[in-house]
Design an enzyme around this catalytic site. Sequence first.
Site, mmCIF file in Angstrom:
data_model
loop_
_atom_site.group_PDB
_atom_site.id
_atom_site.type_symbol
_atom_site.label_atom_id
_atom_site.label_comp_id
_atom_site.label_asym_id
_atom_site.label_seq_id
_atom_site.Cartn_x
_atom_site.Cartn_y
_atom_site.Cartn_z
ATOM 1 N N HIS A 195 -9.645 -12.293 -7.391
ATOM 2 C CA HIS A 195 -10.111 -11.096 -6.705
ATOM 3 C C HIS A 195 -11.503 -10.808 -7.251
ATOM 4 O O HIS A 195 -11.768 -11.022 -8.420
ATOM 5 C CB HIS A 195 -9.187 -9.902 -6.968
ATOM 6 N N ARG A 196 -12.405 -10.328 -6.415
ATOM 7 C CA ARG A 196 -13.808 -10.175 -6.836
ATOM 8 C C ARG A 196 -14.225 -8.718 -7.000
ATOM 9 O O ARG A 196 -15.425 -8.398 -6.929
ATOM 10 C CB ARG A 196 -14.707 -10.840 -5.792
ATOM 11 N N GLY A 218 -9.445 -7.137 3.856
ATOM 12 C CA GLY A 218 -10.207 -5.895 3.900
ATOM 13 C C GLY A 218 -10.317 -5.358 5.318
ATOM 14 O O GLY A 218 -11.211 -5.699 6.070
ATOM 15 N N GLY A 219 -9.300 -4.518 5.699
ATOM 16 C CA GLY A 219 -9.351 -3.908 7.025
ATOM 17 C C GLY A 219 -8.866 -4.813 8.137
ATOM 18 O O GLY A 219 -9.150 -4.574 9.308
ATOM 19 N N LYS A 253 0.858 -1.189 0.000
ATOM 20 C CA LYS A 253 0.000 0.000 0.000
ATOM 21 C C LYS A 253 0.895 1.240 0.000
ATOM 22 O O LYS A 253 1.944 1.180 0.654
ATOM 23 C CB LYS A 253 -0.927 -0.002 1.215
ATOM 24 N N LYS A 313 0.979 -9.909 -2.763
ATOM 25 C CA LYS A 313 -0.194 -9.856 -3.645
ATOM 26 C C LYS A 313 -0.288 -8.484 -4.297
ATOM 27 O O LYS A 313 -0.150 -7.461 -3.620
ATOM 28 C CB LYS A 313 -1.466 -10.121 -2.816
ATOM 29 N N ASP A 372 -2.385 -5.386 -5.937
ATOM 30 C CA ASP A 372 -3.724 -4.886 -5.684
ATOM 31 C C ASP A 372 -4.569 -5.073 -6.952
ATOM 32 O O ASP A 372 -4.026 -5.272 -8.043
ATOM 33 C CB ASP A 372 -3.700 -3.419 -5.260
ATOM 34 N N LYS A 418 -2.139 1.302 -2.915
ATOM 35 C CA LYS A 418 -2.528 0.277 -3.880
ATOM 36 C C LYS A 418 -1.754 0.382 -5.190
ATOM 37 O O LYS A 418 -1.314 -0.616 -5.755
ATOM 38 C CB LYS A 418 -4.021 0.405 -4.205
ATOM 39 N N GLY A 467 -3.218 -5.499 4.189
ATOM 40 C CA GLY A 467 -2.408 -4.483 3.514
ATOM 41 C C GLY A 467 -2.127 -3.379 4.497
ATOM 42 O O GLY A 467 -1.044 -3.301 5.120
ATOM 43 N N GLY A 468 -3.131 -2.547 4.746
ATOM 44 C CA GLY A 468 -2.975 -1.467 5.736
ATOM 45 C C GLY A 468 -2.588 -2.014 7.099
ATOM 46 O O GLY A 468 -1.803 -1.408 7.840
HETATM 47 C C1 CAP Z 1 -7.574 -4.818 1.124
HETATM 48 C C2 CAP Z 1 -7.744 -4.682 -0.386
HETATM 49 C C3 CAP Z 1 -8.656 -5.761 -1.016
HETATM 50 C C4 CAP Z 1 -10.011 -5.922 -0.416
HETATM 51 C C5 CAP Z 1 -10.996 -6.577 -1.381
HETATM 52 C C6 CAP Z 1 -8.289 -3.329 -0.720
HETATM 53 O O1 CAP Z 1 -6.678 -3.851 1.591
HETATM 54 O O2 CAP Z 1 -6.497 -4.782 -1.026
HETATM 55 O O3 CAP Z 1 -8.761 -5.399 -2.375
HETATM 56 O O4 CAP Z 1 -9.937 -6.719 0.726
HETATM 57 O O5 CAP Z 1 -12.244 -6.775 -0.781
HETATM 58 O O6 CAP Z 1 -7.863 -2.815 -1.776
HETATM 59 O O7 CAP Z 1 -9.137 -2.793 -0.034
HETATM 60 P P1 CAP Z 1 -6.477 -3.673 3.168
HETATM 61 P P2 CAP Z 1 -12.839 -8.244 -0.524
HETATM 62 O O8 CAP Z 1 -5.930 -4.938 3.739
HETATM 63 O O9 CAP Z 1 -5.498 -2.546 3.280
HETATM 64 O O10 CAP Z 1 -7.792 -3.317 3.765
HETATM 65 O O11 CAP Z 1 -11.736 -9.001 0.159
HETATM 66 O O12 CAP Z 1 -14.030 -8.023 0.340
HETATM 67 O O13 CAP Z 1 -13.157 -8.784 -1.856
HETATM 68 MG MG MG Z 2 -7.170 -4.345 -2.959
#
Ligand code: CAP
Ligand code: MG
Length: 414
Positions: free
Chosen positions: A268-269, A338-339, A150, A176, A178, A152, A361-362
């Site tokens: 990734h979705r 995600g968080g 990060k 991974k 982004d 991203k 990530g964060g």
């Molecule tokens: C998480 C993330 C992922 C999300 C995708 C982001 O970053 O890289 O893309 O988790 O959502 O860009 O937000 P953090 P999901 O770890 O910094 O939050 O997993 O719900 O598909």
């Molecule tokens: Mg992401």
Amino acid sequence: MTGITYEDFLDLGYEPSDSDLVCEFHVEPAADMDMEAAASRVASESSNGTWAELHVEEFVDLSATACAIDGSRVTVAYPAELFDPGNMPQVLSCIAGNIMGMKAVDRIRLLDCTWPAGLARSFPGPQFGSAVRQEVFDAGDRPILATVPKPKVGLPTDEHVRVGREAWLGGIDLLKDDENLTDQSFNPFDDRLTESLAARDEAEEETGEMKSYLVNITDETSAMLERVDRAAEEGCEYVMVDVVTTGWGAVQTVRDACENHGIAIHAHRAMHAAFDRIEDHGVSMRVVAQVARLCGVDQIHTGTADLGKLANEDTVGINEWLYSDLHGLNDVLPVASGGLHPGLVPELVSRVGTNVCIQAGGGIHGHPGGTHDGAKALRQATDATVAGVPLDEYASDHPELAVAMGKWGTETPR
Ligand code: CAP
Ligand code: MG
């Protein structure tokens, strides 16, 4: 001469056969429509019917049947012959096509599918599924850990690689990309691939642990196929695809190419929430996960069981389906992301178990000590949780974890 009307698609006495694809819909009829009329239109418009009465001499009757109504829940059975085996876009054009826009219903949501053996086995399914934990990482019974550098996008290649090295050395298994990092000029795909894998090799040397890289190949299909070959040439065990934005046809083509190289697919979705977030309309994430498994991804994001920053739909239920038997097809490894941060690991594992991939990530790069300490803290939280040791106790002699707990506690970020 056969007349076909909407009413022909409703039979509440019909018992689906083993070869039928059975779909569950949430349906809210339009004001001037009762549920039976709406249900018959769902079955009709998603199989071979239309609004006008048809008079047909000779045809193969591929009509679906609305065979059960339970409150707002409508069950529709589709004959196997309606579908083109192994062609996911065609299947979705039936069960999630025009019906989503019919005026006969105010709301309609494809909730769930029961896939018959014939149709399910016309798809390859995952090559590895959750076996990647053992086959690629030798991770024993712990979750595998991933991190996205990060911010991203915007990091030049050497900085991306430095972050990757720090994370791998700190105990992370997977670097991974982004979802929106592909082949932009500030960090071109090929440089990123080769330089990241070189750092990966060094980290494996230094830690004695297997490491890998979820390189994002997302693009139009022929470019993705070239990148699968490049990843294989460079010795990468994975590729990552934004499966919703590329489309299931492209995913199927990439799956075939990955079979040739023995490469796993991380799905990734991104964009899934555009059609699964509103609970009474669209296509559920449960069905998206089912489609992804049939098309052959090995890992897919399924949420954090509501612990993270993003809205989730039934993470635990979807994960159970991804692990469940599907006519012999491999399972899929769920990805929680995600968080997330170290303080959330015990509660997350208590909700989703250890047969998962945890991505932060964060929650790693935001650590006051930087990426390496952040990675160590996540690994420490995971090791402590698998060993059944409370985090605050483990933090007493693991300073990186103590700092993370001090900063984020066990709070869910907003
Ligand atoms: C998480 C993330 C992922 C999300 C995708 C982001 O970053 O890289 O893309 O988790 O959502 O860009 O937000 P953090 P999901 O770890 O910094 O939050 O997993 O719900 O598909
Ligand atoms: Mg992401």
